[in-house]
Design a protein around this motif. Structure first.
Motif, PDB file in Angstrom:
ATOM      1  N   UNK A   1      28.708  34.535  39.451  1.00 17.98           N
ATOM      2  CA  UNK A   1      29.786  34.904  38.514  1.00 17.98           C
ATOM      3  C   UNK A   1      30.510  36.146  39.030  1.00 17.98           C
ATOM      4  N   UNK A   2      31.834  36.124  38.985  1.00 19.00           N
ATOM      5  CA  UNK A   2      32.570  37.287  39.447  1.00 19.00           C
ATOM      6  C   UNK A   2      33.448  37.839  38.327  1.00 19.00           C
ATOM      7  N   UNK A   3      33.899  39.064  38.505  1.00 19.91           N
ATOM      8  CA  UNK A   3      34.624  39.787  37.471  1.00 19.91           C
ATOM      9  C   UNK A   3      36.034  39.228  37.295  1.00 19.91           C
ATOM     10  N   UNK A   4      36.668  39.521  36.137  1.00 18.77           N
ATOM     11  CA  UNK A   4      38.067  39.112  35.953  1.00 18.77           C
ATOM     12  C   UNK A   4      38.989  39.666  37.031  1.00 18.77           C
ATOM     13  N   UNK A   5      38.657  40.842  37.571  1.00 18.50           N
ATOM     14  CA  UNK A   5      39.491  41.428  38.621  1.00 18.50           C
ATOM     15  C   UNK A   5      39.496  40.560  39.869  1.00 18.50           C
ATOM     16  N   UNK A   6      38.352  39.960  40.195  1.00 18.24           N
ATOM     17  CA  UNK A   6      38.297  39.061  41.351  1.00 18.24           C
ATOM     18  C   UNK A   6      39.165  37.832  41.093  1.00 18.24           C
ATOM     19  N   UNK A   7      39.110  37.312  39.882  1.00 19.87           N
ATOM     20  CA  UNK A   7      39.966  36.176  39.541  1.00 19.87           C
ATOM     21  C   UNK A   7      41.435  36.506  39.715  1.00 19.87           C
ATOM     22  N   UNK A   8      41.823  37.720  39.295  1.00 17.71           N
ATOM     23  CA  UNK A   8      43.214  38.148  39.468  1.00 17.71           C
ATOM     24  C   UNK A   8      43.570  38.253  40.942  1.00 17.71           C
ATOM     25  N   UNK A   9      42.653  38.775  41.746  1.00 18.30           N
ATOM     26  CA  UNK A   9      42.900  38.899  43.182  1.00 18.30           C
ATOM     27  C   UNK A   9      43.059  37.525  43.831  1.00 18.30           C
ATOM     28  N   UNK A  10      42.219  36.579  43.462  1.00 20.29           N
ATOM     29  CA  UNK A  10      42.311  35.231  44.031  1.00 20.29           C
ATOM     30  C   UNK A  10      43.670  34.614  43.704  1.00 20.29           C
ATOM     31  N   UNK A  11      44.113  34.772  42.458  1.00 17.14           N
ATOM     32  CA  UNK A  11      45.426  34.215  42.068  1.00 17.14           C
ATOM     33  C   UNK A  11      46.547  34.857  42.878  1.00 17.14           C
ATOM     34  N   UNK A  12      46.467  36.169  43.081  1.00 14.88           N
ATOM     35  CA  UNK A  12      47.504  36.846  43.864  1.00 14.88           C
ATOM     36  C   UNK A  12      47.458  36.408  45.323  1.00 14.88           C
TER      37      UNK A  12
ATOM     38  N   UNK B   1      46.173  47.812  35.837  1.00 17.01           N
ATOM     39  CA  UNK B   1      44.912  48.449  35.476  1.00 17.01           C
ATOM     40  C   UNK B   1      43.843  48.321  36.534  1.00 17.01           C
ATOM     41  N   UNK B   2      44.087  47.506  37.568  1.00 13.40           N
ATOM     42  CA  UNK B   2      43.098  47.339  38.636  1.00 13.40           C
ATOM     43  C   UNK B   2      43.325  48.409  39.700  1.00 13.40           C
ATOM     44  N   UNK B   3      42.296  49.180  39.952  1.00 13.31           N
ATOM     45  CA  UNK B   3      42.334  50.140  41.054  1.00 13.31           C
ATOM     46  C   UNK B   3      41.656  49.488  42.250  1.00 13.31           C
ATOM     47  N   UNK B   4      42.448  49.183  43.273  1.00 12.54           N
ATOM     48  CA  UNK B   4      41.950  48.446  44.433  1.00 12.54           C
ATOM     49  C   UNK B   4      41.416  49.415  45.477  1.00 12.54           C
ATOM     50  N   UNK B   5      40.163  49.230  45.852  1.00 18.02           N
ATOM     51  CA  UNK B   5      39.548  50.013  46.918  1.00 18.02           C
ATOM     52  C   UNK B   5      39.277  49.085  48.094  1.00 18.02           C
ATOM     53  N   UNK B   6      39.932  49.352  49.211  1.00 19.14           N
ATOM     54  CA  UNK B   6      39.787  48.496  50.388  1.00 19.14           C
ATOM     55  C   UNK B   6      38.697  49.053  51.296  1.00 19.14           C
TER      56      UNK B   6
ATOM     57  N   UNK C   1      37.844  49.023  38.708  1.00 19.51           N
ATOM     58  CA  UNK C   1      37.915  49.209  40.153  1.00 19.51           C
ATOM     59  C   UNK C   1      37.404  47.952  40.845  1.00 19.51           C
ATOM     60  N   UNK C   2      38.143  47.492  41.825  1.00 19.96           N
ATOM     61  CA  UNK C   2      37.753  46.315  42.593  1.00 19.96           C
ATOM     62  C   UNK C   2      37.663  46.692  44.065  1.00 19.96           C
ATOM     63  N   UNK C   3      36.498  46.451  44.655  1.00 21.49           N
ATOM     64  CA  UNK C   3      36.320  46.670  46.083  1.00 21.49           C
ATOM     65  C   UNK C   3      36.643  45.380  46.831  1.00 21.49           C
ATOM     66  N   UNK C   4      37.614  45.466  47.716  1.00 20.47           N
ATOM     67  CA  UNK C   4      38.000  44.335  48.551  1.00 20.47           C
ATOM     68  C   UNK C   4      37.637  44.650  49.997  1.00 20.47           C
ATOM     69  N   UNK C   5      36.734  43.867  50.562  1.00 20.04           N
ATOM     70  CA  UNK C   5      36.398  44.036  51.966  1.00 20.04           C
ATOM     71  C   UNK C   5      37.445  43.367  52.838  1.00 20.04           C
ATOM     72  N   UNK C   6      37.931  44.093  53.839  1.00 25.28           N
ATOM     73  CA  UNK C   6      38.953  43.551  54.736  1.00 25.28           C
ATOM     74  C   UNK C   6      38.502  43.755  56.181  1.00 25.28           C
ATOM     75  N   UNK C   7      38.522  42.686  56.937  1.00 27.87           N
ATOM     76  CA  UNK C   7      38.155  42.765  58.347  1.00 27.87           C
ATOM     77  C   UNK C   7      39.063  43.765  59.063  1.00 27.87           C
ATOM     78  N   UNK C   8      38.465  44.638  59.861  1.00 20.44           N
ATOM     79  CA  UNK C   8      39.198  45.752  60.463  1.00 20.44           C
ATOM     80  C   UNK C   8      40.247  45.307  61.468  1.00 20.44           C
ATOM     81  N   UNK C   9      40.236  44.046  61.883  1.00 21.78           N
ATOM     82  CA  UNK C   9      41.239  43.555  62.833  1.00 21.78           C
ATOM     83  C   UNK C   9      42.420  42.892  62.130  1.00 21.78           C
TER      84      UNK C   9
END
Length: 313
Positions: free
Chosen positions: A275-286, A119-124, A92-100
């Motif tokens: 250090x950040x998780x592999x999921x963050x690395x995947x998110x950055x690439x995307x 396999x990544x469950x994205x929680x915004x 599970x990866x928590x992605x913070x997104x500005x509400x605007x």
């Protein structure tokens, strides 16, 4: 007590034969016997009775067996989950997104992440920019997308610019300012203002407007939601001030603010050096692969400019 000792003990429990247990564990029998002996010394008693061809658990062995089985099972499960996490099989990866930021702007990022990393469950996590930044620094989030204009970047954070967009003045088609191609702060003097509570430029745009001839206006409505601000503008209750991507409504008119122009630059933000998780690395690439407002991520253009600058003349 070491994990291999527990594994050897459980193998002997099942085989009731030291030779077969050693073969099963792919280890020499003297090594297995020595490991069991050390475990017995640590637990303070004999774990097995070896009576010729009759090897069986002692009373102490029977007592500790369920506990060691549980320890071993939990260790194996931890290893499995860690493997899945590292291989992005289930995390599970928590992605913070500005509400605007409008959800439409995230669709390509989310769909690309799902397609290449199912396999990544994205929680915004939807919140204001200031709240997201606080959560990042405190370790509650690993990554966020937001902007806080009008101040120097925080040295603790790493920013990857995604897109820039201009701020607009939003009014109903019947508003006196609607026929204009552009709108200046001076034009807004005396008009009724619909305030976006989470506006990125709160506390910053006002003084800037006054420097350019704005003499003030009445705030008649406040809301955390851009759709409510748009609804009030449609009803002719006043003007809104918002990014171009937020001003999408078939019954409003959006005109660029000029003299000065006001833009926001939205970034993908992580904590520098953490250090950040592999999921963050995947998110950055995307995020670097996705298009933002129809264009490549700004970070890609900036990197190309840096590489060109470093090329020999």
């Amino acid at each position: 007590m070491e994990m291999h000792q527990i594994r050897y003990f459980l193998a002997v429990c099942e085989e009731l034969n030291f030779t077969r247990a050693a073969e099963r564990c792919n280890v020499a029998q003297p090594s297995l016997t020595r490991a069991i002996k050390l475990l017995e010394e640590e637990l303070g008693g004999v774990l097995f009775h070896r009576e010729r061809s009759n090897t069986h658990l002692s009373e102490l062995g029977r007592m500790v067996k369920p506990h060691l089985e549980q320890v071993y099972a939990q260790a194996q499960e931890a290893k499995r989950q860690a493997f899945d996490f590292a291989k992005l099989k289930k995390t599970t990866l928590k992605l913070g997104v500005m509400c605007t930021i409008q959800p439409d702007e995230l669709v390509e990022l989310v769909s690309g992440l799902q397609a290449r990393h199912p396999g990544i469950e994205l929680e915004i996590v939807d919140a204001s920019a200031a709240d997201l930044e606080s959560r990042l620094i405190n370790g509650q989030l690993e990554v966020a997308i937001y902007c806080i204009p009008g101040r120097e970047p925080d040295e603790r954070l790493h920013y990857m610019p995604l897109f820039r967009e201009q701020f607009m003045i939003v009014v109903s088609p019947n508003h006196p300012l609607a026929p204009r191609d552009v709108i200046t702060p001076r034009d807004l003097t005396g008009e009724r203002y619909l305030n976006r509570i989470n506006c990125e430029f709160n506390g910053y745009a006002g003084p800037l407007w006054r420097e350019h001839g704005f003499a003030g206006c009445d705030t008649v409505y406040r809301s955390e939601r851009d759709d409510w601000i748009l609804a009030m503008a449609v009803a002719g209750l006043g003007f809104g001030f918002m990014p171009k991507s937020c001003a999408r409504h078939p019954m409003v008119v959006a005109r660029p603010m000029v003299d000065p122009e006001i833009w926001r630059e939205v970034n993908l933000v992580t904590v520098r050096g953490r250090p950040y998780s592999p999921a963050v690395g995947a998110l950055v690439r995307e995020a670097m692969r996705a298009r933002w407002l129809g264009q490549p991520a700004l970070a890609i253009d900036l990197e190309k400019e840096r590489q060109r600058a470093e090329e020999p003349a």
